[in-house]
Design a protein around this motif. Structure first.
Motif, PDB file in Angstrom:
ATOM      1  N   THR A  22      -3.622   8.904  -6.487  1.00  0.00           N
ATOM      2  CA  THR A  22      -2.765   7.723  -6.331  1.00  0.00           C
ATOM      3  C   THR A  22      -1.294   8.122  -6.350  1.00  0.00           C
ATOM      4  O   THR A  22      -0.902   9.051  -7.043  1.00  0.00           O
ATOM      5  CB  THR A  22      -3.027   6.701  -7.447  1.00  0.00           C
ATOM      6  OG1 THR A  22      -2.720   7.302  -8.715  1.00  0.00           O
ATOM      7  CG2 THR A  22      -4.476   6.259  -7.440  1.00  0.00           C
TER       8      THR A  22
ATOM      9  N   ARG B 205       2.483   3.537  -1.369  1.00  0.00           N
ATOM     10  CA  ARG B 205       1.490   2.484  -1.170  1.00  0.00           C
ATOM     11  C   ARG B 205       1.710   1.750   0.156  1.00  0.00           C
ATOM     12  O   ARG B 205       2.844   1.519   0.577  1.00  0.00           O
ATOM     13  CB  ARG B 205       1.506   1.498  -2.333  1.00  0.00           C
ATOM     14  CG  ARG B 205       2.781   0.727  -2.496  1.00  0.00           C
ATOM     15  CD  ARG B 205       2.805  -0.055  -3.817  1.00  0.00           C
ATOM     16  NE  ARG B 205       1.678  -0.949  -3.964  1.00  0.00           N
ATOM     17  CZ  ARG B 205       1.675  -2.217  -3.590  1.00  0.00           C
ATOM     18  NH1 ARG B 205       2.765  -2.748  -3.011  1.00  0.00           N
ATOM     19  NH2 ARG B 205       0.620  -2.967  -3.763  1.00  0.00           N
ATOM     20  N   LEU B 206       0.611   1.432   0.826  1.00  0.00           N
ATOM     21  CA  LEU B 206       0.598   0.645   2.064  1.00  0.00           C
ATOM     22  C   LEU B 206       1.486   1.228   3.164  1.00  0.00           C
ATOM     23  O   LEU B 206       2.138   0.501   3.913  1.00  0.00           O
ATOM     24  CB  LEU B 206       1.020  -0.806   1.764  1.00  0.00           C
ATOM     25  CG  LEU B 206       0.130  -1.556   0.769  1.00  0.00           C
ATOM     26  CD1 LEU B 206       0.686  -2.948   0.511  1.00  0.00           C
ATOM     27  CD2 LEU B 206      -1.308  -1.625   1.264  1.00  0.00           C
TER      28      LEU B 206
ATOM     29  N   ASP C  93      -3.526   3.155   1.147  1.00  0.00           N
ATOM     30  CA  ASP C  93      -3.950   1.858   0.620  1.00  0.00           C
ATOM     31  C   ASP C  93      -2.962   1.340  -0.416  1.00  0.00           C
ATOM     32  O   ASP C  93      -1.854   1.878  -0.562  1.00  0.00           O
ATOM     33  CB  ASP C  93      -5.369   1.943   0.059  1.00  0.00           C
ATOM     34  CG  ASP C  93      -5.480   2.823  -1.184  1.00  0.00           C
ATOM     35  OD1 ASP C  93      -4.431   3.295  -1.689  1.00  0.00           O
ATOM     36  OD2 ASP C  93      -6.600   3.029  -1.658  1.00  0.00           O
ATOM     37  N   HIS C  94      -3.357   0.322  -1.175  1.00  0.00           N
ATOM     38  CA  HIS C  94      -2.458  -0.337  -2.103  1.00  0.00           C
ATOM     39  C   HIS C  94      -2.097   0.522  -3.308  1.00  0.00           C
ATOM     40  O   HIS C  94      -1.186   0.190  -4.063  1.00  0.00           O
ATOM     41  CB  HIS C  94      -3.081  -1.646  -2.587  1.00  0.00           C
ATOM     42  CG  HIS C  94      -4.388  -1.448  -3.296  1.00  0.00           C
ATOM     43  ND1 HIS C  94      -5.528  -1.008  -2.667  1.00  0.00           N
ATOM     44  CD2 HIS C  94      -4.734  -1.624  -4.600  1.00  0.00           C
ATOM     45  CE1 HIS C  94      -6.517  -0.920  -3.538  1.00  0.00           C
ATOM     46  NE2 HIS C  94      -6.067  -1.289  -4.715  1.00  0.00           N
TER      47      HIS C  94
ATOM     48  N   ALA D  56      -9.646  -4.017  -0.963  1.00  0.00           N
ATOM     49  CA  ALA D  56      -8.628  -4.411   0.010  1.00  0.00           C
ATOM     50  C   ALA D  56      -8.556  -5.909   0.252  1.00  0.00           C
ATOM     51  O   ALA D  56      -7.657  -6.378   0.965  1.00  0.00           O
ATOM     52  CB  ALA D  56      -8.894  -3.695   1.337  1.00  0.00           C
TER      53      ALA D  56
ATOM     54  N   PHE E  53      -5.274  -7.790   0.106  1.00  0.00           N
ATOM     55  CA  PHE E  53      -4.241  -7.327   1.037  1.00  0.00           C
ATOM     56  C   PHE E  53      -4.649  -7.547   2.487  1.00  0.00           C
ATOM     57  O   PHE E  53      -4.072  -6.946   3.396  1.00  0.00           O
ATOM     58  CB  PHE E  53      -3.968  -5.831   0.798  1.00  0.00           C
ATOM     59  CG  PHE E  53      -3.660  -5.497  -0.629  1.00  0.00           C
ATOM     60  CD1 PHE E  53      -2.369  -5.637  -1.122  1.00  0.00           C
ATOM     61  CD2 PHE E  53      -4.663  -5.078  -1.492  1.00  0.00           C
ATOM     62  CE1 PHE E  53      -2.086  -5.347  -2.442  1.00  0.00           C
ATOM     63  CE2 PHE E  53      -4.385  -4.782  -2.815  1.00  0.00           C
ATOM     64  CZ  PHE E  53      -3.090  -4.927  -3.293  1.00  0.00           C
TER      65      PHE E  53
ATOM     66  N   THR F 167      -1.691  -8.846   4.656  1.00  0.00           N
ATOM     67  CA  THR F 167      -0.541  -7.941   4.799  1.00  0.00           C
ATOM     68  C   THR F 167      -0.942  -6.580   5.349  1.00  0.00           C
ATOM     69  O   THR F 167      -0.136  -5.925   6.018  1.00  0.00           O
ATOM     70  CB  THR F 167       0.155  -7.761   3.440  1.00  0.00           C
ATOM     71  OG1 THR F 167      -0.806  -7.281   2.482  1.00  0.00           O
ATOM     72  CG2 THR F 167       0.736  -9.073   2.957  1.00  0.00           C
TER      73      THR F 167
END
Length: 271
Positions: free
Chosen positions: A34, A39-40, A52-53, A226, A229, A232
């Motif tokens: 992570t 992120r994103l 990903d987030h 997910a 999200f 978005t």
């Protein structure tokens, strides 16, 4: 149409299987790493499908997700074939009260929808991928036992099986030498039609939080993670969903091709 379907099925399944096997070498990043500062992110040279987030590389998670899904389906296949062959051949060879008892057990399993039965099994066994595999296998073995029993009853009266019994071969040796080779074709047909079904079960149960737990990379988990999200960053849902869809379509087309080749008279079955 069939000329297109078979190469397409082989190509889809082979591509997904290769991705699963080669995931440790193809994945550009650690799928669980992570980095909230990333992120994103949209697709880029560093992250071909974006992140990903939690800043995890999406391509790496898709590749490792394929590995988890195919491993689960392979384990289910092994368990179903082992249990189904064992019960079916014992019932067919012994007959009588043993056959009647085992077939009533099969009937009991076959009367309950497989997903409902799998959920019940998970409730009894607990969550986790191992228990999901066992639950799915236990909810599907009865069809295989029925098929194996039917073939065994047909072959039991053949002269070469009777000769093997007269010659003093044990039941185990008769199963191995005479029954298993004859069962290979029918079992291949039935299993090939079920692979996509099992893949959906694995992804669906993981989506519900009953299989692998986050942060593990698995397609059902990725879709569940997910959901907040979707507006978005829709690709976080679309990509693992597309991977599941393509794999299941590939399995189904391949199953139809195997059935048409080995047993064209076999009807479709629905669990």
């Amino acid at each position: 149409m069939r000329r297109i379907a078979v190469p397409l099925a082989v190509g889809l399944v082979a591509t997904m299987l290769a991705a699963a096997i080669l995931a440790p070498w193809l994945a550009p990043h650690d799928p669980a790493l992570t980095d909230l500062s990333r992120r994103l992110l949209p697709p880029s040279a560093g992250h071909w499908l974006g992140t990903d987030h939690l800043g995890r590389d999406l391509l790496s998670r898709l590749l490792w997700g394929a590995r988890a899904s195919f491993a689960a389906v392979a384990a289910i296949l092994a368990l179903v074939l082992t249990l189904g062959c064992a019960v079916g051949m014992v019932a067919g060879l012994l007959g009588g009260a043993v056959d009647a008892l085992l077939m009533r057990v099969c009937d009991a399993f076959m009367t309950v929808p497989t997903l409902v039965l799998a959920l019940f099994m998970i409730g009894a066994l607990g969550t986790g991928l191992t228990n999901v595999v066992v639950a799915i296998a236990l909810s599907h073995w009865a069809w295989y036992a029925r098929l194996v029993r039917g073939v065994t009853l047909t072959l039991r009266g053949r002269d070469y099986v009777a000769a093997a019994q007269v010659a003093g071969l044990s039941r185990l040796a008769i199963m191995r030498r005479h029954l298993l080779p004859a069962l290979a074709g029918p079992l291949a047909v039935l299993a090939s039609l079920d692979l996509g079904h099992w893949m959906l079960h694995v992804a669906g149960l993981s989506f519900l939080g009953l299989g692998l737990a986050p942060p593990a990379a698995e397609w059902g988990i990725m879709i569940n993670d997910a959901r907040p999200f979707f507006r978005t960053a829709p690709m976080l849902v679309v990509l693992p969903g597309a991977a599941i869809l393509l794999t299941v379509v590939g399995f189904n087309l391949l199953g139809d091709a195997v059935r048409d080749r080995l047993d064209p008279a076999m009807p479709d079955h629905v669990h």
